[in-house]
Write a protein that holds these residues in place. Structure first.
Motif, short mmCIF file in Angstrom:
data_model
loop_
_atom_site.label_atom_id
_atom_site.label_comp_id
_atom_site.label_asym_id
_atom_site.label_seq_id
_atom_site.Cartn_x
_atom_site.Cartn_y
_atom_site.Cartn_z
N PHE A 1 -4.20 12.08 -5.09
CA PHE A 1 -3.07 11.21 -5.39
C PHE A 1 -1.78 11.92 -5.04
CE2 PHE A 1 -4.87 7.55 -7.39
CZ PHE A 1 -6.13 7.97 -7.76
N ARG A 2 -0.83 11.18 -4.55
CA ARG A 2 0.48 11.73 -4.21
C ARG A 2 1.36 11.68 -5.45
NH1 ARG A 2 0.37 10.19 1.48
NH2 ARG A 2 -1.64 11.04 2.06
N VAL A 3 2.14 12.72 -5.63
CA VAL A 3 3.08 12.78 -6.74
C VAL A 3 4.46 13.05 -6.15
CG1 VAL A 3 3.74 13.98 -8.87
CG2 VAL A 3 1.32 13.69 -8.29
N THR A 4 5.41 12.21 -6.45
CA THR A 4 6.75 12.43 -5.91
C THR A 4 7.35 13.68 -6.53
OG1 THR A 4 7.68 10.96 -7.56
CG2 THR A 4 7.17 9.99 -5.45
N MET A 5 8.15 14.37 -5.75
CA MET A 5 8.69 15.66 -6.18
C MET A 5 9.56 15.56 -7.42
SD MET A 5 9.49 17.39 -2.50
CE MET A 5 10.45 18.67 -3.22
N ASN A 6 10.26 14.47 -7.60
CA ASN A 6 11.17 14.38 -8.74
C ASN A 6 10.49 13.95 -10.04
OD1 ASN A 6 10.72 11.77 -8.00
ND2 ASN A 6 12.84 11.10 -8.15
N TYR B 1 0.83 -1.21 0.00
CA TYR B 1 0.00 0.00 0.00
C TYR B 1 0.87 1.26 0.00
CZ TYR B 1 -4.01 -2.97 1.32
OH TYR B 1 -4.99 -3.92 1.37
N VAL B 2 1.92 1.27 0.81
CA VAL B 2 2.82 2.43 0.85
C VAL B 2 3.40 2.68 -0.53
CG1 VAL B 2 5.05 3.25 1.72
CG2 VAL B 2 3.37 2.30 3.30
N GLN B 3 3.86 1.63 -1.19
CA GLN B 3 4.43 1.78 -2.52
C GLN B 3 3.38 2.27 -3.52
OE1 GLN B 3 6.15 -2.04 -3.32
NE2 GLN B 3 8.00 -1.60 -2.15
N ALA B 4 2.17 1.74 -3.43
CA ALA B 4 1.11 2.13 -4.35
C ALA B 4 0.70 3.59 -4.16
CB ALA B 4 -0.10 1.22 -4.18
N VAL B 5 0.59 4.05 -2.92
CA VAL B 5 0.21 5.44 -2.66
C VAL B 5 1.36 6.36 -3.03
CG1 VAL B 5 -0.37 7.09 -0.84
CG2 VAL B 5 -1.52 4.88 -0.91
N THR B 6 2.58 6.01 -2.66
CA THR B 6 3.75 6.84 -2.96
C THR B 6 3.94 7.03 -4.45
OG1 THR B 6 4.83 6.13 -0.93
CG2 THR B 6 6.25 7.05 -2.64
N ASN B 7 3.67 6.01 -5.24
CA ASN B 7 3.86 6.07 -6.68
C ASN B 7 2.63 6.51 -7.45
OD1 ASN B 7 6.64 5.25 -6.82
ND2 ASN B 7 5.94 3.25 -6.13
N GLY B 8 1.58 6.90 -6.74
CA GLY B 8 0.38 7.43 -7.38
C GLY B 8 -0.50 6.39 -8.05
N LEU B 9 -0.36 5.13 -7.66
CA LEU B 9 -1.22 4.08 -8.23
C LEU B 9 -2.57 4.02 -7.54
CD1 LEU B 9 1.51 1.32 -8.51
CD2 LEU B 9 0.65 2.80 -10.33
N ASN C 1 -7.75 6.79 0.20
CA ASN C 1 -9.10 6.26 0.41
C ASN C 1 -9.33 4.93 -0.32
OD1 ASN C 1 -9.94 8.13 2.27
ND2 ASN C 1 -11.02 9.40 0.79
N GLU C 2 -8.65 4.73 -1.44
CA GLU C 2 -8.76 3.43 -2.13
C GLU C 2 -8.13 2.34 -1.27
OE1 GLU C 2 -8.80 4.64 -6.83
OE2 GLU C 2 -6.88 4.68 -5.79
N VAL C 3 -7.02 2.66 -0.64
CA VAL C 3 -6.37 1.69 0.25
C VAL C 3 -7.28 1.40 1.44
CG1 VAL C 3 -4.42 1.32 1.81
CG2 VAL C 3 -4.04 2.30 -0.45
N ARG C 4 -7.88 2.44 1.99
CA ARG C 4 -8.78 2.24 3.13
C ARG C 4 -9.97 1.36 2.73
NH1 ARG C 4 -7.92 5.21 7.56
NH2 ARG C 4 -10.12 5.27 8.15
N ALA C 5 -10.48 1.54 1.52
CA ALA C 5 -11.58 0.70 1.06
C ALA C 5 -11.16 -0.76 0.95
CB ALA C 5 -12.10 1.20 -0.29
N LEU C 6 -9.93 -1.00 0.50
CA LEU C 6 -9.42 -2.38 0.42
C LEU C 6 -9.33 -3.03 1.79
CD1 LEU C 6 -6.57 -1.84 -2.21
CD2 LEU C 6 -8.71 -3.09 -2.56
N GLU C 7 -9.14 -2.22 2.82
CA GLU C 7 -9.05 -2.73 4.19
C GLU C 7 -10.37 -2.60 4.94
OE1 GLU C 7 -6.40 -4.23 5.94
OE2 GLU C 7 -5.63 -4.45 3.90
#
Length: 61
Positions: free
Chosen positions: A42-47, A13-21, A25-31
């Protein structure tokens, strides 16, 4: 359906949220957890942002 142990799921989940996949709230729904206000973004990495399109912080001379 086979589910991985909690540590493996949370790592994925951390990888999916960090990479914008997925958004938080989608992760929370899965749980089977309720969404929270602001969790649809969605999170977007700065680089990965195009230069000049993000918020800028003024630099003191």
């Amino acid at each position: 359906m086979i589910r991985a142990d909690i540590a493996a799921r949370y790592t994925a989940y951390v990888q999916a949220v960090t990479n914008g996949l997925l958004n938080p709230n989608e992760v929370r729904a899965l749980e089977n957890r309720p969404p929270y206000l602001g969790g649809e973004g969605f999170r977007v990495t700065m680089n990965t942002e195009t230069p000049g399109t993000g918020d800028t912080c003024p630099v003191s001379p």
